[in-house]
Structure formats: structure tokens, C-alpha cells
Design an enzyme around this catalytic site. Structure first.
Site, PDB file in Angstrom:
ATOM      1  N   ASN A 115       7.916  -4.549   2.855  1.00  0.00           N
ATOM      2  CA  ASN A 115       7.184  -4.101   3.565  1.00  0.00           C
ATOM      3  C   ASN A 115       6.143  -5.128   4.800  1.00  0.00           C
ATOM      4  O   ASN A 115       5.982  -3.953   5.598  1.00  0.00           O
ATOM      5  CB  ASN A 115       5.845  -4.948   2.518  1.00  0.00           C
ATOM      6  CG  ASN A 115       4.147  -4.661   2.073  1.00  0.00           C
ATOM      7  OD1 ASN A 115       4.300  -3.773   2.735  1.00  0.00           O
ATOM      8  ND2 ASN A 115       3.563  -5.583   1.749  1.00  0.00           N
TER       9      ASN A 115
ATOM     10  N   HIS B 152       1.029  -1.084  -0.320  1.00  0.00           N
ATOM     11  CA  HIS B 152      -0.200   0.373   0.379  1.00  0.00           C
ATOM     12  C   HIS B 152       1.201   1.080  -0.092  1.00  0.00           C
ATOM     13  O   HIS B 152       2.087   1.691   1.245  1.00  0.00           O
ATOM     14  CB  HIS B 152      -0.857  -0.106   1.681  1.00  0.00           C
ATOM     15  CG  HIS B 152      -2.252  -0.916   1.253  1.00  0.00           C
ATOM     16  ND1 HIS B 152      -1.676  -1.979   1.318  1.00  0.00           N
ATOM     17  CD2 HIS B 152      -3.689  -0.756   1.211  1.00  0.00           C
ATOM     18  CE1 HIS B 152      -2.812  -3.094   1.684  1.00  0.00           C
ATOM     19  NE2 HIS B 152      -3.793  -2.123   1.072  1.00  0.00           N
TER      20      HIS B 152
END
Length: 297
Positions: free
Chosen positions: A177, A145
């Protein structure tokens, strides 16, 4: 004797007459002082008049005619309930994502969790340029994201919008991430307790590197030509209740980074990000109210 004298007299007469005639002609052609003054005054008045005259209008703008059948592209800006995004059709990645967060946005709500959300294609992007779940399948990359899901807990719908694949970039999973990038996102959320508003701009970078005294830009592509960024940036601006601002800017390589690495290591000047990303950021931020830049975390 007369034969000699008369021709001489004739020659002298012709010579003197020619000189007198030439002198007389020059006097006629030479302008007087009055003529010069009048001429210069005419030039001056003409110039003054010319300045007052409006310029001759040019031909009408033909952009409508030239682009009759449409522009090749526009900046792909998308506005969602709680973030704004610019999409890069060539890279199949976002260019940048902007958020404005408050304590209420990130407040934990056990009824609103990412387990209820699914990654989905952004149908507003042309099918040629869409990123899909199939692009990531078997690639070894996480769907990372840019606007973090946990930043948007106001409702299920608001959180689900962060799962549009236009808000996602390929990221190394373990060590990035699920490591330092996650730590940076958590840090952003802690700032909502300190500031009235927290503005965040996030995006991918494709940075050059040196090889054999030459400079290259090299990045992997997965699936339908989805580019894998070499780095990611995040710029955070905290606004106090008295309209003072603190700014911090980060660039982190898209690679596995040891857990003990501190975020401060990745602080960079804002203009480094602007030059690399080809965008200007927080231009309207009042400089006289900017309290700190990249202060220790």
C-alpha cells in the site's frame, strides 16, 4: 360319385368366392390416386395454416408472487460524486470501483488534503455486512483505497467520499500500500496529462494456489469476517482527444514487494482479470479505436 363331386365344387366355390370377396374389399379400402393427392394437399394446407397461427400464450409470469417478500440480494452498486462502486457483502470488500479522471480531478490543491479526512462506515451498507474501523484495529493491515484519495481533489466532500470503508480493502502496508500500489496510483495520475480522460477500474481478487497437487482458494479474514484479498487488479484506459484508446491491465499480489520492482512486471491480459473477478470489463470500448494493449510504460 356325386357325393364326392358336390362337396369339391362347394369347396372350390367358397374358396373362389372368398378370394374375390377379399380382393373386392381391398379395392374398396385402397385409396385412389385422387384420394392420395387430396390427402397430401390437406396436410400441406393444414401445416401452412398452422404456421400462421400465433402460439398459445403461456401462463402469466409469477416472479412478483414468488418474490413477494423480497429478493435475497441485488448487486450492491453505489454511485458517488466522482466514482462508482459495487460492494461485496459476503467479503466486506468492494467488488470493483470505477473512476473517470481528468487533469482537474487530480490537480494538487494544498487546501484539500487527506489529513482533513477520516475513514468512516458506509451507512448505505446493511449493518450485517459493514466494514468498520474496529475490524482493522490490530490486524496489521492498512485500509487501502480502491479509488485513491489523491485522485479526487475537486473538493473536501469529494475526497471524503473515498474514505468510506466500502471503498477500502485490507492491504499489506510496507512494500505494498505504501510501496508499489502507491506507485501505480501515481502512474494513473500522470496519465491525466497525456489523455483527455483516464478510466480506471480497481478491485480485489482471491486467486487459487496449488498445494500437494490440489488447488485451493485461501484468504485471511479480520474483524467481522472482512476478507483479506490475495491480489488486486487495476485496469487503466486512456482516451485521447481524438477518441483513440490505450489500455493497460495489472494484477499485483497483496504482499511486500521490493521497491526496485517495475510495474511492467505485473501487466496481464484483460481476460485474466475478467475470469478471476467474474466480471466483464470495458465491453463497450470500441475495438477499432483501441490503439494499444499493455504497451511498455
Amino acid at each position: 360319385m356325386k357325393r364326392i363331386i358336390w362337396p369339391l365344387i362347394s369347396c372350390v366355390s367358397l374358396g373362389v368366392g372368398g378370394l374375390l370377396g377379399s380382393y373386392h374389399q381391398r379395392r374398396i379400402e385402397r385409396p385412389s390416386c385422387d384420394d392420395i393427392v387430396q390427402s397430401r394437399w390437406s396436410i400441406f394446407t393444414h401445416a401452412a395454416t398452422a404456421k400462421k397461427q400465433l402460439p398459445t400464450p403461456g401462463p402469466p409470469n409469477r416472479s412478483g408472487e414468488i418474490m413477494k417478500f423480497g429478493f435475497p440480494g441485488y448487486d450492491e452498486v453505489r454511485t458517488h460524486d466522482n466514482y462508482v462502486l459495487s460492494y461485496d457483502c459476503r467479503m466486506r470488500n468492494p467488488k470493483w470501483v470505477f473512476e473517470c479522471l481528468t487533469r482537474e480531478d487530480v490537480k494538487y490543491n494544498d487546501a484539500i488534503t487527506r489529513t482533513n479526512c477520516q475513514f468512516e462506515i458506509d451507512q448505505l451498507v446493511h449493518p450485517f455486512f459493514q466494514s468498520t474501523n474496529e475490524d482493522y484495529r490490530g490486524s496489521g493491515y492498512d485500509r487501502g483505497h480502491m479509488a485513491a484519495a489523491a485522485n479526487h481533489r475537486r473538493s473536501d466532500g469529494v475526497m471524503q467520499q473515498t474514505f468510506l470503508l466500502s471503498n477500502v480493502s485490507p492491504q499489506i502496508g510496507e512494500g505494498f500500500n505504501r510501496g508499489i500500489w502507491n506507485e501505480l496510483e501515481k502512474y494513473v495520475r500522470t496519465l491525466t496529462k497525456k489523455y483527455a480522460k483516464v478510466y480506471v477500474c480497481t478491485g480485489p481478487l482471491y486467486l487459487p494456489y496449488k498445494e500437494q497437487q490440489r488447488t485451493f482458494v485461501k484468504y485471511e479474514v479480520i474483524g467481522n469476517s472482512v476478507a483479506v484479498p490475495t491480489h488486486f487488479f487495476k485496469i487503466i484506459v486512456g482516451e485521447t482527444s481524438t477518441q483513440l484508446f490505450d489500455l493497460r491491465a495489472f494484477i499485483i499480489p497483496n504482499s511486500a514487494i521490493p521497491d526496485e520492482t517495475h510495474l511492467e512486471r505485473f501487466l496481464v491480459p484483460v481476460d485474466v482479470i475478467e475470469r478471476a473477478a467474474g466480471i466483464l470489463l470495458f465491453e463497450r470500448l470500441p475495438k477499432n479505436a483501441l490503439r494499444s494493449v499493455n504497451a511498455p510504460l
